[in-house]
Design a protein around this motif. Structure first.
Motif, mmCIF file in Angstrom:
data_model
loop_
_atom_site.group_PDB
_atom_site.id
_atom_site.type_symbol
_atom_site.label_atom_id
_atom_site.label_comp_id
_atom_site.label_asym_id
_atom_site.label_seq_id
_atom_site.Cartn_x
_atom_site.Cartn_y
_atom_site.Cartn_z
ATOM 1 N N GLY A 201 58.569 34.769 -1.397
ATOM 2 C CA GLY A 201 59.394 33.585 -1.197
ATOM 3 C C GLY A 201 60.301 33.275 -2.370
ATOM 4 N N LEU A 202 60.678 34.291 -3.130
ATOM 5 C CA LEU A 202 61.548 34.106 -4.291
ATOM 6 C C LEU A 202 62.991 34.409 -3.918
ATOM 7 N N PRO A 203 63.938 33.552 -4.287
ATOM 8 C CA PRO A 203 65.351 33.890 -4.061
ATOM 9 C C PRO A 203 65.701 35.198 -4.769
ATOM 10 N N GLN A 204 66.490 36.034 -4.117
ATOM 11 C CA GLN A 204 66.790 37.351 -4.678
ATOM 12 C C GLN A 204 67.527 37.266 -6.008
ATOM 13 N N ASP A 205 68.327 36.218 -6.205
ATOM 14 C CA ASP A 205 69.113 36.129 -7.440
ATOM 15 C C ASP A 205 68.487 35.190 -8.473
ATOM 16 N N SER A 206 67.253 34.776 -8.270
ATOM 17 C CA SER A 206 66.610 33.847 -9.214
ATOM 18 C C SER A 206 66.099 34.577 -10.451
ATOM 19 N N TRP A 207 65.849 33.811 -11.499
ATOM 20 C CA TRP A 207 65.275 34.348 -12.735
ATOM 21 C C TRP A 207 63.791 34.012 -12.716
ATOM 22 N N VAL A 208 62.946 35.035 -12.814
ATOM 23 C CA VAL A 208 61.524 34.860 -12.552
ATOM 24 C C VAL A 208 60.696 35.201 -13.789
ATOM 25 N N ILE A 209 59.893 34.228 -14.194
ATOM 26 C CA ILE A 209 58.932 34.392 -15.292
ATOM 27 C C ILE A 209 57.596 34.763 -14.677
ATOM 28 N N GLY A 210 56.866 35.662 -15.300
ATOM 29 C CA GLY A 210 55.576 36.064 -14.774
ATOM 30 C C GLY A 210 54.456 35.868 -15.772
ATOM 31 N N GLY A 211 53.262 35.610 -15.239
ATOM 32 C CA GLY A 211 52.029 35.610 -16.019
ATOM 33 C C GLY A 211 51.038 36.510 -15.315
ATOM 34 N N LEU A 212 50.270 37.262 -16.067
ATOM 35 C CA LEU A 212 49.387 38.273 -15.487
ATOM 36 C C LEU A 212 47.989 38.129 -16.054
ATOM 37 N N GLY A 213 46.987 37.979 -15.173
ATOM 38 C CA GLY A 213 45.609 37.918 -15.643
ATOM 39 C C GLY A 213 44.766 36.960 -14.819
ATOM 40 N N ARG A 214 43.477 36.954 -15.113
ATOM 41 C CA ARG A 214 42.550 36.045 -14.439
ATOM 42 C C ARG A 214 42.941 34.604 -14.719
ATOM 43 N N LEU A 215 42.799 33.756 -13.703
ATOM 44 C CA LEU A 215 43.126 32.341 -13.870
ATOM 45 C C LEU A 215 41.925 31.643 -14.504
ATOM 46 N N VAL A 216 41.850 31.772 -15.816
ATOM 47 C CA VAL A 216 40.766 31.191 -16.615
ATOM 48 C C VAL A 216 41.398 30.431 -17.782
#
Length: 408
Positions: A201-216
């Protein structure tokens, strides 16, 4: 004649669970990249998740011990029987609870070659929980039941030595990443990026920040939520935040996002086994955790060609400067992350120098090559062979009642 083709080394990996966390995904990669003469099976004490499914898809037998809690001592005889009946040459444990039960069960089953990989150990914290005298005492008692503890970084190695584990019982073998999985043609990477952005559900031209890992709590993803509030302006424009992982903090993070007014720009993917592909949907990885034993997510993002801002990554601390271009270590607070991410967005926009979702044309950075899982798997396989020489495997099997002395 005896040899590797006739006498495969049988290895049982014992792990606390098989949800898609860093240690669990590392186990999957390890099993895939060990030498061919080493045959692996895996047992999860509890919670066989997406990693269990991936292992089974690879043809690796996976056992579920169905342990009901830390004090389910009935799991010990079940695990001992599984090890004995499986005729394993070596038992390799992963994570704290598996280290306690797995090393004891292996010794009770008569297996002498027992080792553990220490994935998440700090001087006062283990797997995100404070180390009490009781926890430390149990850890050290279990450690003496094994032959070797593998440290995934020098930081873990130093902690083990500080706890009193003799240097001769510690081997430094880092985690690895599947560098080949990121080597896709540019057109294919772009197609994966479009598909996953649509799926999330992300707009194709948006700028996307990511976080990776267990939600702890230790991952400090709340810092990214607060930074996102500072970055999101009025109107439809502005960055999005994607958190890849699952864990007990999910509800708290959703509530916090609502409080900050950024829930509409937060995507929680849940547990996924396609992390390399998901990274193509991002533009930058932000890792605000201040306590990491290795920093696997940072390396995965680097392999995917992302810019990275992080607050702890021992894996990179051990390499020369310049091994990880596009990566910068910063303080773990919302104002600092907001400032750094704003600057990145202004200088790169939604399209990085390497194009969407891929490493730079010059090839993977030196850090990625250094931690390639193919090299790491070979190093661990060599350790297995040192612990269980082929001649000893042949002798032990010949002594087993009712077992032929030829063939595996």
């Amino acid at each position: 004649m005896t040899g590797r083709s006739e006498r495969p080394l049988r290895v049982l990996h014992v792990v606390t669970g098989l949800a898609s966390g860093g240690a669990e995904r590392q186990l999957l990669l390890t099993v895939r990249n060990l030498p061919a003469h080493q045959r692996c099976e895996v047992v999860a004490l509890t919670n066989p998740g997406t990693v269990a499914a991936a292992l089974r898809a690879d043809g690796v037998p996976v056992h579920d011990l169905a342990m009901t809690g830390n004090r389910d001592v009935g799991a010990l005889p079940r695990l001992t029987r599984l090890i004995r009946d499986g005729d394993f040459d070596l038992v390799h444990t992963h994570l704290y609870r598996a280290g306690l039960y797995g090393r004891l069960a292996a010794r009770l089953a008569g297996v002498r070659a027992v080792l553990a990989t220490e994935h998440s150990l700090h001087p006062g914290v283990i797997e995100g929980r404070p180390v009490t005298p009781g926890v430390k005492g149990l850890y050290l008692a279990a450690e003496r039941l094994g032959r070797t503890t593998v440290a995934v970084s020098r930081q873990v190695e130093r902690t083990l030595h500080g706890w009193g584990v003799p240097p001769a019982r510690v081997e430094l073998i880092p985690n690895g990443i599947d560098a080949a999985r990121y080597a896709r043609p540019a057109a294919e990477r772009a197609a994966v990026r479009r598909r996953l952005r649509t799926e999330l559900g992300l707009p194709q031209d948006s700028w996307v920040i990511g976080g990776l890992g267990r939600l702890v709590p230790g991952k400090r993803f709340d810092v990214l939520l607060e930074a996102l509030r500072e970055l999101v302006g009025p109107g439809p424009s502005g960055p999005w935040l994607v958190l890849v992982g699952e864990g007990p903090e999910r509800s708290a993070l959703e509530c916090r996002a609502h409080e900050l007014g950024v829930r509409g720009r937060l995507v929680l993917t849940g547990e996924r086994d396609d992390v390399p592909e998901l990274l193509t949907a991002l533009d930058v990885l932000a890792a605000p955790s201040v306590e990491e034993t290795f920093g696997l997510g940072v390396l995965e993002a680097l392999a995917a060609g992302l810019a990275v801002r992080h607050s702890a990554c021992p894996a990179l601390d051990e390499l020369p400067a310049g091994a990880a271009p596009g990566v910068r270590r910063i303080r773990s607070d919302a104002a600092t992350y907001a400032s750094e991410l704003r600057e990145l967005h202004a200088s790169h926009g939604p399209h990085r120098r390497s194009g969407p979702g891929g490493p730079p044309p010059s090839g993977p950075p030196a850090a990625v090559a250094h931690y390639d899982i193919a090299r790491v798997g070979a190093e661990l396989g060599a350790l297995y062979d040192r612990l269980v020489p082929a001649a000893r495997r042949a002798e032990s099997r010949a002594r087993l009642p009712g077992r032929a002395t030829s063939g595996p």
